[in-house]
Design an enzyme around this catalytic site. Structure first.
Site, PDB file in Angstrom:
ATOM      1  N   GLU A   1      -4.786  -8.861  -0.689  1.00 44.78           N
ATOM      2  CA  GLU A   1      -5.755  -8.441   0.521  1.00 44.78           C
ATOM      3  C   GLU A   1      -7.228  -8.416   0.009  1.00 44.78           C
ATOM      4  OE1 GLU A   1      -4.264  -5.613   3.401  1.00 44.78           O
ATOM      5  OE2 GLU A   1      -2.316  -5.727   2.729  1.00 44.78           O
TER       6      GLU A   1
ATOM      7  N   GLU B   1       0.771  -1.155  -0.014  1.00 44.86           N
ATOM      8  CA  GLU B   1      -0.287  -0.041  -0.062  1.00 44.86           C
ATOM      9  C   GLU B   1       0.986   1.148   0.051  1.00 44.86           C
ATOM     10  OE1 GLU B   1      -3.321  -0.278   2.776  1.00 44.86           O
ATOM     11  OE2 GLU B   1      -4.140  -2.090   1.631  1.00 44.86           O
TER      12      GLU B   1
HETATM   13  O1  AHR Z   1      -5.043  -6.173   6.536  1.00 45.03           O
HETATM   14  C1  AHR Z   1      -4.989  -4.935   7.316  1.00 45.03           C
HETATM   15  C2  AHR Z   1      -4.379  -3.970   6.988  1.00 45.03           C
HETATM   16  O2  AHR Z   1      -5.318  -3.471   5.718  1.00 45.03           O
HETATM   17  C3  AHR Z   1      -2.983  -3.965   6.267  1.00 45.03           C
HETATM   18  O3  AHR Z   1      -2.021  -3.975   6.960  1.00 45.03           O
HETATM   19  C4  AHR Z   1      -3.115  -3.083   5.296  1.00 45.03           C
HETATM   20  O4  AHR Z   1      -2.250  -3.465   4.148  1.00 45.03           O
HETATM   21  C5  AHR Z   1      -4.483  -2.786   4.580  1.00 45.03           C
HETATM   22  O5  AHR Z   1      -4.849  -1.369   4.774  1.00 45.03           O
END
Ligand code: AHR
Length: 555
Positions: free
Chosen positions: A352, A217
């Protein structure tokens, strides 16, 4: 008002086996009984379903690593060299292909050197998530004891039969450190000082780590870069990284949900140096969380969230609508990627994904970002995995956020307590798709219609995915029925083959809120039945609120 982007940027800085054994189907079943139809097209392959689509994500956050995975060698909790034994056993069952670690946002604050060498000499550090931790939360969630580092992570991966996927720190460590982490993991025995350091911990042979994330991110917690700035960093970090004969697959920090500008800006800057630069990128990471259940009332990251356990049927459908967006994100980013990468050599890595609810349903009080998955999350997960299966040429890897004690967990654990969540059961069921040939499948079913704040809203009636295995003799078909109260009976046919035998595994419950707990571990559990039929097709009744896997032998 804050959005997710700001949160991560700023937080902490930022029945149906009612198997109808009625034969034959397409040709002769009673059409009046079936309101739906599923047709698998053997002659229309979509591509091989990468096993890595069934990947996992384990961040050093809350109770994921400490308590979830790592209990320590001297723990009374049964363990294998410090790693929770029950977790290892469960993960072996689901053919876990790949695990991403150590973050997440944590990754861009982590120095891998803190986590190697003798355990008693490793430094204690402040965890990235410390500012989100409650005052009463365990110290080892706030202050990283570094007992679980690269060696332990790779050992965990080996125990469960997974490949490691390591996310490197781009925000706060230089490119040299990334290079050296690769050297520590992959340089041959006896070749370098770092290979010797690895050997002195008992790992003479290289770890052979193939997948490397270049930051996380990077538009937010990973450095607040613009897409163009990040592209420059990506080029720098990935230039001349030593190979040691090991293929390296670099995964670039990609867009948050529909940030088309990030995808476009990043690739535009990458190719400014020439189209050959595209070859350094294996995958572009897409992150997408389904969190806004406000039905359009707010975009605020906190106000928009719903509850994991207390919800009505409207919230149920709202979550599924949110999840269904995944398909348009895959198609949309793929299209933008094609503007620069005409051959489509870069794949999407959805590293994610999952629902994200407000706090309150933690199985272990004080575990941040922990929530209790219900049948709703199982249906969401089945639907999402089906979406990935339908795009095997685009999605090379996906990692559910997260493995244990966090968000869309497959498992919940605390001290000696453990349970498999409904999401974990879906992963066990869907493992059968891994490595199969995806097939185009047509689902026709009446839509679900419901009242959404005074307006009629609709959602698809049945959807899923199909894959072919075992020298084209076995078909795996997974199907989601999202309707909260109505079963859907479908005629199922395979164009180009007849069906000989099979089995059906269904995950459902009469209560849409049903979930497993440490005390009641099997409230939601899959049921398998043998199908008994003859002829070219079959009719199957998909129970309400269900995920079903049919494994069919073709004639
Ligand atoms: O999964 C939790 C958080 O969500 C992670 O650390 C981040 O990459 C995302 O914003």
């Amino acid at each position: 008002m804050i959005g997710r982007r700001e949160f991560v940027r700023n937080s902490v800085v930022g029945a149906g086996c009612l198997l109808f054994s009625r034969a034959p189907l397409f040709a002769g079943a009673d059409p009046a009984a079936s309101d739906s139809r599923i047709e698998v097209l053997l002659a229309e392959p979509l591509g091989t379903i990468s096993p890595n689509i069934y990947g996992h994500f384990a961040e050093n956050l809350g109770g994921v690593i400490y308590d979830g995975i790592w209990v320590g060698e001297n723990s009374k909790v049964p363990n294998v060299n410090g790693i929770r034994k029950e977790l290892v056993e469960e993960m072996r069952k689901i053919k876990a292909p790949v695990v991403r670690y150590p973050g997440g946002c944590f990754a861009d604050s982590y120095d891998w050197r803190d986590g190697i060498g003798p355990a008693e000499k490793r430094p204690r550090r402040t965890n990235f998530w410390e500012q989100v931790e409650s005052a009463t939360g365990p110290a080892n969630h706030k202050y990283d004891p570094n007992q679980f580092g690269t060696n332990e992570f790779v050992r965990f991966c080996k125990l469960i039969g997974s490949q490691p996927y390591i996310a490197a720190n781009v925000r706060s460590l230089p490119a040299e450190s990334f290079y050296q982490w690769v050297e520590y993991c992959n340089s041959p025995a006896g070749s370098t000082t770092l290979a010797d350091a690895r050997a002195s911990s008992g790992y003479a042979e290289p770890f052979g780590v193939r997948f490397w994330g270049v930051g996380n991110e990077s538009w937010g917690c990973g450095g607040n870069f613009t897409a163009q700035e990040y592209a420059v960093e990506f080029r720098r970090y990935t230039t001349w990284v030593p190979r040691y004969g090991q293929e390296l697959s670099f995964i670039a920090s990609g867009p948050n949900d529909d940030s088309w500008d990030w995808t476009r800006g990043f690739l535009e800057e990458i190719v400014r140096k020439g189209p050959g630069q595209l070859r350094s990128i294996y995958g572009l990471a897409l992150h997408y969380y389904a969190w806004n259940l406000s039905r359009g009332r707010t975009k605020d990251w906190n106000e928009g969230k719903g509850d994991a356990l207390k919800f009505d049927s409207l919230d149920w459908y709202e979550l599924l609508r949110q999840g269904d967006v995944m398909e348009s994100l895959i198609n949309g980013h793929w299209q933008v990627m094609g503007e620069f990468d005409h051959e489509h050599s870069i794949k999407l890595v959805v590293d994610e994904w999952g629902p994200w609810y407000r706090p309150g349903s933690e199985a272990t009080p004080d575990d941040i970002l922990e929530q209790t998955p219900t049948l709703r999350d199982a249906v969401f997960s089945g639907m999402t995995l089906d979406t990935f299966n339908r795009h095997p040429e685009k999605v090379a890897m996906a990692n559910c956020a997260q493995l244990i004690n966090c968000l869309n967990s497959l498992y919940l654990a605390h001290e000696d307590k453990f349970c498999v969540t409904p999401v974990g059961h879906v992963f066990a069921m869907y493992a059968a798709h891994q490595g199969g040939q995806g097939l185009r499948t047509i689902f026709s079913s009446p839509s679900v219609n419901y009242d959404r704040d005074g307006k009629t809203a609709s959602f698809w009636g049945l959807k899923g995915s199909a894959s072919l295995h075992d020298k084209e003799k076995e078909l795996v078909l997974t199907v989601v029925n999202p309707h909260v109260s109505e079963a859907r009976e479908a005629e199922i046919g395979v164009r180009g083959a007849s069906l000989r035998s099979g089995s059906a595994t269904t995950l459902t419950h009469s209560d849409i809120h049903a979930h497993n707990t440490f005390e009641q571990r099997d409230v939601v559990a899959p049921q398998t039945k043998t199908l008994d039929f003859k002829g070219r097709g079959l009719a199957y009744s998909f129970p309400p609120a269900s995920v079903t896997k049919l494994v069919l032998t073709l004639g």
